[in-house]
Design a protein around this motif. Structure first.
Motif, mmCIF file in Angstrom:
data_model
loop_
_atom_site.group_PDB
_atom_site.id
_atom_site.type_symbol
_atom_site.label_atom_id
_atom_site.label_comp_id
_atom_site.label_asym_id
_atom_site.label_seq_id
_atom_site.Cartn_x
_atom_site.Cartn_y
_atom_site.Cartn_z
ATOM 1 N N PRO A 64 0.818 -1.235 0.000
ATOM 2 C CA PRO A 64 0.000 0.000 0.000
ATOM 3 C C PRO A 64 0.847 1.278 0.000
ATOM 4 C CG PRO A 64 -0.900 -1.587 1.547
ATOM 5 C CD PRO A 64 0.424 -2.127 1.096
ATOM 6 N N TRP A 65 1.884 1.311 0.817
ATOM 7 C CA TRP A 65 2.732 2.505 0.873
ATOM 8 C C TRP A 65 3.516 2.670 -0.436
ATOM 9 C CZ3 TRP A 65 2.672 6.879 3.051
ATOM 10 C CH2 TRP A 65 3.808 7.690 3.164
ATOM 11 N N VAL A 104 -10.654 -8.228 -5.250
ATOM 12 C CA VAL A 104 -10.778 -9.675 -5.460
ATOM 13 C C VAL A 104 -9.758 -10.420 -4.606
ATOM 14 C CG1 VAL A 104 -10.480 -11.534 -7.160
ATOM 15 C CG2 VAL A 104 -11.792 -9.492 -7.759
ATOM 16 N N LEU A 105 -8.531 -9.930 -4.565
ATOM 17 C CA LEU A 105 -7.487 -10.566 -3.757
ATOM 18 C C LEU A 105 -7.874 -10.590 -2.277
ATOM 19 C CD1 LEU A 105 -4.551 -11.684 -3.654
ATOM 20 C CD2 LEU A 105 -3.815 -9.327 -3.331
ATOM 21 N N THR A 106 -8.414 -9.483 -1.794
ATOM 22 C CA THR A 106 -8.837 -9.404 -0.394
ATOM 23 C C THR A 106 -9.977 -10.377 -0.113
ATOM 24 O OG1 THR A 106 -8.149 -7.092 -0.336
ATOM 25 C CG2 THR A 106 -9.638 -7.826 1.408
ATOM 26 N N ALA A 141 -3.901 -6.478 2.958
ATOM 27 C CA ALA A 141 -4.760 -6.384 1.773
ATOM 28 C C ALA A 141 -5.862 -5.342 1.973
ATOM 29 C CB ALA A 141 -5.350 -7.749 1.442
ATOM 30 N N VAL A 142 -6.433 -5.284 3.156
ATOM 31 C CA VAL A 142 -7.462 -4.281 3.438
ATOM 32 C C VAL A 142 -6.854 -2.878 3.377
ATOM 33 C CG1 VAL A 142 -8.985 -3.355 5.243
ATOM 34 C CG2 VAL A 142 -8.970 -5.811 4.743
ATOM 35 N N ILE A 143 -5.662 -2.725 3.931
ATOM 36 C CA ILE A 143 -4.978 -1.428 3.850
ATOM 37 C C ILE A 143 -4.700 -1.086 2.386
ATOM 38 C CG2 ILE A 143 -2.882 -0.150 4.471
ATOM 39 C CD1 ILE A 143 -2.832 -1.883 7.072
ATOM 40 N N GLY A 144 -4.338 -2.088 1.591
ATOM 41 C CA GLY A 144 -4.126 -1.871 0.157
ATOM 42 C C GLY A 144 -5.389 -1.406 -0.538
ATOM 43 N N CYS A 145 -6.514 -2.018 -0.223
ATOM 44 C CA CYS A 145 -7.799 -1.581 -0.800
ATOM 45 C C CYS A 145 -8.089 -0.138 -0.421
ATOM 46 C CB CYS A 145 -8.934 -2.490 -0.330
ATOM 47 S SG CYS A 145 -8.934 -4.116 -1.077
ATOM 48 N N LEU A 146 -7.873 0.195 0.833
ATOM 49 C CA LEU A 146 -8.105 1.575 1.284
ATOM 50 C C LEU A 146 -7.188 2.550 0.546
ATOM 51 C CD1 LEU A 146 -8.491 1.006 5.138
ATOM 52 C CD2 LEU A 146 -10.307 1.541 3.480
ATOM 53 N N ALA A 147 -5.934 2.146 0.326
ATOM 54 C CA ALA A 147 -4.988 3.006 -0.383
ATOM 55 C C ALA A 147 -5.442 3.241 -1.818
ATOM 56 C CB ALA A 147 -3.588 2.384 -0.357
ATOM 57 N N TYR A 148 -5.885 2.181 -2.496
ATOM 58 C CA TYR A 148 -6.348 2.342 -3.877
ATOM 59 C C TYR A 148 -7.630 3.170 -3.941
ATOM 60 C CZ TYR A 148 -2.859 -0.386 -6.299
ATOM 61 O OH TYR A 148 -1.676 -0.810 -6.852
#
Length: 173
Positions: A64-65, A104-106, A141-148
């Motif tokens: 995410p970062w 989808v990954l999450t 993965a959740v942090i990644g979704c939030l970042a996107y």
């Protein structure tokens, strides 16, 4: 809200870095233990299991970062020659596709975690429940979704970068 997502992504990357340092120290101890087996030491039990799980978790915590900082690889041989509108279209399309991929990954990580928990699958040597690793990766993965989501909101003009974010960096992405 956007600033919170950026801070969360930064802290998850820091935690991923700490995890990699700990894994490195564990590997040094394990290799040293193998070299000193004649004096009663030995390898760290389950070292390869811990490295496998820890590396996966660290990657999910870094991504995410990396995305928010624009650290992903690009194919500049073509991209750098595109007009500004085409560059914006490529970035928009790729960010929307990556958001869909992360969602989808999450979802699949969630389903996998539930399945591993239901069947009580565990690692071979440490007998550690595998779903624990899925749960930790799911956090990243959740942090990644939030970042996107945050970056797409910024891109569509529905939000702005957090205060103090480098302006030049924001213009490039």
């Amino acid at each position: 809200m956007i600033a919170w997502v950026f801070r969360l992504a930064k802290w998850s990357a820091i935690m991923g870095g700490i995890l990699l340092v700990l894994l490195t120290l564990m590997i040094v101890a394990s290799v040293s233990g193998r070299a000193l087996i004649d004096v009663g030491l030995g390898p760290v039990p389950g070292d390869f299991e811990l490295v496998e799980i820890g590396t996966a978790v660290a990657v999910f915590f870094f991504l995410p970062w990396t995305y928010l900082r624009g650290g992903h690889a690009t194919v500049d041989i073509l991209y750098s020659h595109l007009p500004r509108w085409a560059k914006h279209a490529v970035v928009t399309l790729s960010d929307l596709l990556m958001l869909a991929l992360w969602l989808v990954l999450t979802w699949r990580l969630w389903e996998g975690m539930l399945e591993k928990r239901m069947y009580m699958e565990s690692t071979f040597i440490l007998q550690m429940p595998v779903w624990w690793a899925y749960a930790l990766c799911l956090v990243g993965a959740v942090i990644g979704c939030l970042a996107y989501i945050a970056k797409n909101l910024i891109m569509f003009g529905l939000a702005s970068y957090p205060a103090g974010w480098p302006v030049e960096e924001a213009k490039e992405h």
